[in-house]
Design a protein around this motif. Sequence first.
Motif, short mmCIF file in Angstrom:
data_model
loop_
_atom_site.label_atom_id
_atom_site.label_comp_id
_atom_site.label_asym_id
_atom_site.label_seq_id
_atom_site.Cartn_x
_atom_site.Cartn_y
_atom_site.Cartn_z
N ASP A 298 62.98 64.23 23.21
CA ASP A 298 63.23 63.77 24.24
C ASP A 298 62.25 63.68 25.06
OD1 ASP A 298 64.19 63.04 27.05
OD2 ASP A 298 65.43 64.55 26.79
N ALA A 299 60.92 62.63 24.99
CA ALA A 299 59.88 62.24 26.12
C ALA A 299 60.15 63.00 27.60
CB ALA A 299 59.61 61.20 25.93
N ALA B 160 59.74 69.27 31.60
CA ALA B 160 60.19 70.68 30.74
C ALA B 160 58.59 71.39 30.52
CB ALA B 160 61.09 70.74 29.23
N LEU B 161 57.86 71.02 30.22
CA LEU B 161 56.72 70.93 31.33
C LEU B 161 56.15 71.21 31.99
CD1 LEU B 161 54.60 69.53 27.48
CD2 LEU B 161 55.13 72.42 27.68
N PRO C 198 61.65 63.30 12.96
CA PRO C 198 61.46 62.13 12.78
C PRO C 198 61.34 61.71 14.56
CG PRO C 198 62.96 61.57 11.87
CD PRO C 198 63.00 63.46 11.96
N GLY C 199 60.70 60.83 15.01
CA GLY C 199 61.12 60.54 16.76
C GLY C 199 60.55 61.88 17.57
N CYS C 200 59.36 61.44 17.48
CA CYS C 200 58.92 63.06 18.33
C CYS C 200 57.58 62.18 18.70
CB CYS C 200 58.89 64.64 17.52
SG CYS C 200 59.91 65.73 16.84
N GLU C 201 56.72 60.56 18.55
CA GLU C 201 55.53 60.74 18.68
C GLU C 201 55.29 60.18 20.36
OE1 GLU C 201 57.09 59.66 14.90
OE2 GLU C 201 57.82 59.15 16.30
N HIS C 202 56.23 59.61 20.77
CA HIS C 202 56.24 59.24 22.45
C HIS C 202 56.31 61.17 22.60
CE1 HIS C 202 58.22 54.97 20.73
NE2 HIS C 202 56.76 55.81 21.26
N ALA C 203 57.17 61.75 22.82
CA ALA C 203 57.07 62.73 23.48
C ALA C 203 55.71 64.08 23.83
CB ALA C 203 58.64 64.61 23.51
N ALA C 204 55.26 63.89 22.63
CA ALA C 204 53.58 64.57 22.26
C ALA C 204 53.34 63.67 23.42
CB ALA C 204 53.92 64.16 20.87
#
Length: 374
Positions: free
Chosen positions: A266-267, A273-274, A291-297
């Motif tokens: 969840d981008a 949260a940060l 999978p699916g963490c790229e945009h959140a990072a």
Amino acid sequence: MHRVVEPAGVLPQAADRLDPDPVIGADEVRIRVERLNLDAASFHQLRTEHGGDGGLVRAAVLDIVGRRGKMHNPVTGSGGMLIGTVEAVGPASPLGLRAGDRVATLVSLTLTPLRIADDLRDWDGLSEQVPCDGHAILFARSIAAVLPGDLDPQLALAVLDVCGAPALVARVVRQSLRDRAAATGPLTVAVLGAAGKSGSLALAAARDAAGDARDVARDVARDAGAVVDDAGVTVRAVGVVRDDTERARLTAAGLADTVTVADARDAVGLAAALDRTGGPADVTVVCVDVPGCEHAAVLATAPGGTVIFFSMATSFPAAALGAEGLAADVTMLIGNGYVPGHADYALRLLRTDAGVRDLFQARLRTEAPPGLAD
């Protein structure tokens, strides 16, 4: 390349099929395999595809190895690593191994010729660690580490499986601290999947690297007759976990200054949260196995920061195009699993950091099949 069956002209990792013939060449080594360690992304995918049915997972692994001559998951593109005993060493092998050495391979199973001889009869398909009888072949440019005598083999295997992560994180943190010599305040390092194997080691490495950088800064300041100022060479470690159970484990381990629960897919939610805990990260490390963490990072990382993708579930096109679409000025690194000295460094962190050791031992107790954690 002589082990590549098809297609012709590619290196072993890119091959569809390898030849696991036990007869070794002059610069090869044959290992009698006793345990495979499937990488987290591959095991998660297989378990999900087969609804958690261990028998079907076992059959799937046997099928992959039988067809491909290596453990190379066609969905995730990843494999894992193994431990075993050296059976034979070619006279021209440069690896420094001897027959009888008990070793962990530090190269991926996706490029390691492998043949299974026991149909994985002792594996229930419910754990990443796979008891196995068979053989594997190492090449002249392979990497292997003799297993340390002071550690349980399953514990050593779990650490060596991800030993590239802490070494790369330490390198990036040291460089980032040097680059911000004039900055004040800590360098924020956020680790997604912080309670896992690679995540906990990444947190420990970030703090260890900060200690090294402070020592260097103090030496330089003293040599120059300047006032010692540690303000720009400290690290604020943020651990991002998926639920309250992992938050409790990571908090007890004491590896992070802040532990927050967020969905790494969840981008917008992760960025928020940060923000609530001090703002975006200067260095973001992705250690999740879904999978699916790229945009959140990318969104979690401050302008000019660095994202390290240390997960085989990462879609690198999604990362690159997502960063472009967000107009994000971030450096993105692929953790390739190898940094010189990575095995010794990870084992040192395990031996010296009680928090890391406790997390690894707890993971083995809860996730290993009967007998593996004894």
